[in-house]
Design an enzyme around this catalytic site. Structure first.
Site, PDB file in Angstrom:
ATOM      1  N   HIS A 160       0.779  -1.243  -0.020  1.00 37.07           N
ATOM      2  CA  HIS A 160       0.114   0.126  -0.061  1.00 37.07           C
ATOM      3  C   HIS A 160       0.936   1.251   0.167  1.00 37.07           C
ATOM      4  CE1 HIS A 160      -3.669   2.181   1.230  1.00 37.07           C
ATOM      5  NE2 HIS A 160      -2.898   3.180   1.790  1.00 37.07           N
ATOM      6  N   GLU A 161       1.888   1.376   0.831  1.00 38.84           N
ATOM      7  CA  GLU A 161       2.753   2.576   1.032  1.00 38.84           C
ATOM      8  C   GLU A 161       3.649   2.593  -0.302  1.00 38.84           C
ATOM      9  OE1 GLU A 161       2.428   4.898   2.855  1.00 38.84           O
ATOM     10  OE2 GLU A 161       0.759   3.952   4.149  1.00 38.84           O
ATOM     11  N   HIS A 175       1.969   4.297  -2.928  1.00 42.59           N
ATOM     12  CA  HIS A 175       1.845   5.758  -3.218  1.00 42.59           C
ATOM     13  C   HIS A 175       2.836   6.205  -3.758  1.00 42.59           C
ATOM     14  CE1 HIS A 175      -2.016   6.017  -1.025  1.00 42.59           C
ATOM     15  NE2 HIS A 175      -1.271   5.370   0.244  1.00 42.59           N
TER      16      HIS A 175
END
Length: 222
Positions: free
Chosen positions: A24-25, A28
């Site tokens: 998820h990170e 980004h």
């Protein structure tokens, strides 16, 4: 799911949680780099090494505490990937795209775990020793990714949904929504602890879960 001991729960949930939060990170940071900001890359955060993303509270203590609570649901967070807002070509629009990348990565991971769930069902007869652990881990992988995806899409900054909405709103309304950010996590935690937010999110999570099971040919039976 069956009533597992704490060590069994940790064995089942550890990898799905680490992958869900880490990817998820990284999503980004990867999208931010594509849009002109290399901050995450320069700080060594564009890596799938979970040690670079672990937050002692959000990645370890909170998920572990949730496993100990009866009837709760598992969630957590990693150290946010740094984004240089002013490095983006169109900061307002691009920040919304960067924010959306995290929940999208969780949806893709949930789909991947659904495929592994189907594989575990196929292997249950010939290789039960491998299929059974994979079955429960895949269920956990679907659950944690759908929870993170739907929770992060709540339109309250600093959640991803809040950043997406900020990017879509006119400047005046976006500024008003952005002013909530310092209090956003407190608001979200209060809504979660009260049970109000979970009652809203749970049907959506269940819907996506059923759709994924149908997609891999399990028809909602797993």
């Amino acid at each position: 799911m069956l009533d597992f001991s704490l060590p069994q729960k940790i064995a089942i949930w550890a990898l799905p949680v680490l992958f869900a939060i880490t990817v998820h990170e990284v999503a980004h940071g990867f999208v931010a780099r594509r849009l002109g900001d290399r901050t995450a890359q320069m700080m060594g955060r564009l890596t799938l090494n979970p040690l670079k993303h672990i937050d002692p509270v959000g990645t370890v203590l909170v998920p572990l505490a949730m496993l100990l609570l009866p009837g709760g649901f598992l969630f957590g967070w990693a150290k946010p990937v740094p984004i240089g807002y002013n490095n983006l070509g169109n900061p307002k629009r691009d920040m919304a795209i960067v924010a959306a990348a995290g929940p999208l990565s969780n949806l893709l991971m949930a789909a991947g775990w659904a495929l592994l769930l189907r594989l575990s069902v196929e292997l249950l007869q010939p290789l039960p020793w491998a299929a059974q652990p994979l079955f429960f881990m895949a269920q956990a992988g679907i659950a944690i990714n759908l929870i993170l995806m739907i929770l992060n899409l709540v339109p309250i900054p600093p959640l991803d949904g809040g950043r997406v909405l900020t990017g879509l709103l006119p400047a005046r309304q976006a500024a008003a929504l952005g002013a909530i950010e310092p209090y956003g996590l407190i608001i979200v935690l209060a809504l979660l602890l009260s049970g109000v937010l979970w009652r809203i999110l749970q049907p959506v999570i269940q819907l996506f879960n059923q759709l994924l099971l149908v997609m891999v040919g399990l028809g909602g039976s797993a």
